[in-house]
Scaffold this motif. Structure first.
Motif: not given
Length: 166
Positions: A132-140, A142-148
């Motif tokens: 649960l605690f790792a999910n926000p990082i993983i989602y960010e 992999h949604k393709g916007e983490s690195l602009k």
């Protein structure tokens, strides 16, 4: 509802690569409804997620810092939550002939030898308290916007500077 997480409290530890377990619940696998053992996961990621190409890049250029996987401990297993492709690539580099055609394996073995790549190195990993605690990082990530992505002009400037400095 957003939950604040104190990521600074997460510990890191260096684990041997063969002690790390690829995640059966990895979305790359899960949505296909398959239940695989560890070597089968690696084969699947080679076939579907460019893990050979990633292993080749790592063996040519090195394993970048700042790419530490995130894992959690489940049923006494160190399960990779973030970084399954990278860890699979490192596992592939430990035994290329087990997973690849002779020609592709030969390329990796050549790179490992030429660059003295440490296939049995320990891998620094972040330990999440749970999924649960790792999910926000993983989602960010992999949604393709983490690195602009840089604008094309910025890319050219960076590459030009890199060559100029070199």
């Amino acid at each position: 509802h957003i939950m604040y997480i104190n990521y600074a409290s997460w510990e890191t530890f260096e684990y041997s690569i063969n002690s790390l377990h690829l995640d059966l619940n990895n979305p790359r696998l899960k949505y296909r409804g398959v239940s695989l053992n560890q070597p089968e996961i690696i084969k699947f990621l080679i076939a579907n997620e460019n893990v050979y190409e990633l292993a080749k890049k790592i063996s040519e250029e090195g394993y970048f810092v700042g790419e530490e996987p995130i894992l959690c401990i489940e049923n006494d297993k160190k399960v990779i939550l973030e970084g399954n492709r990278r860890v699979a690539a490192l596992k592939l580099l430990q035994d290329p002939l087990k997973y690849l055609s002779k020609a592709k394996a030969k390329t990796l073995i050549h790179n490992i030898s030429k660059n003295n790549f440490p296939v049995n190195r320990k891998l620094k990993s972040f330990i999440a308290p749970n999924r649960l605690f790792a999910n926000p990082i993983i989602y960010e990530r992999h949604k393709g916007e983490s690195l602009k992505k840089w604008k094309t002009g910025n890319q050219y400037a960076f590459v030009a500077d890199m060559y100029y400095e070199d």
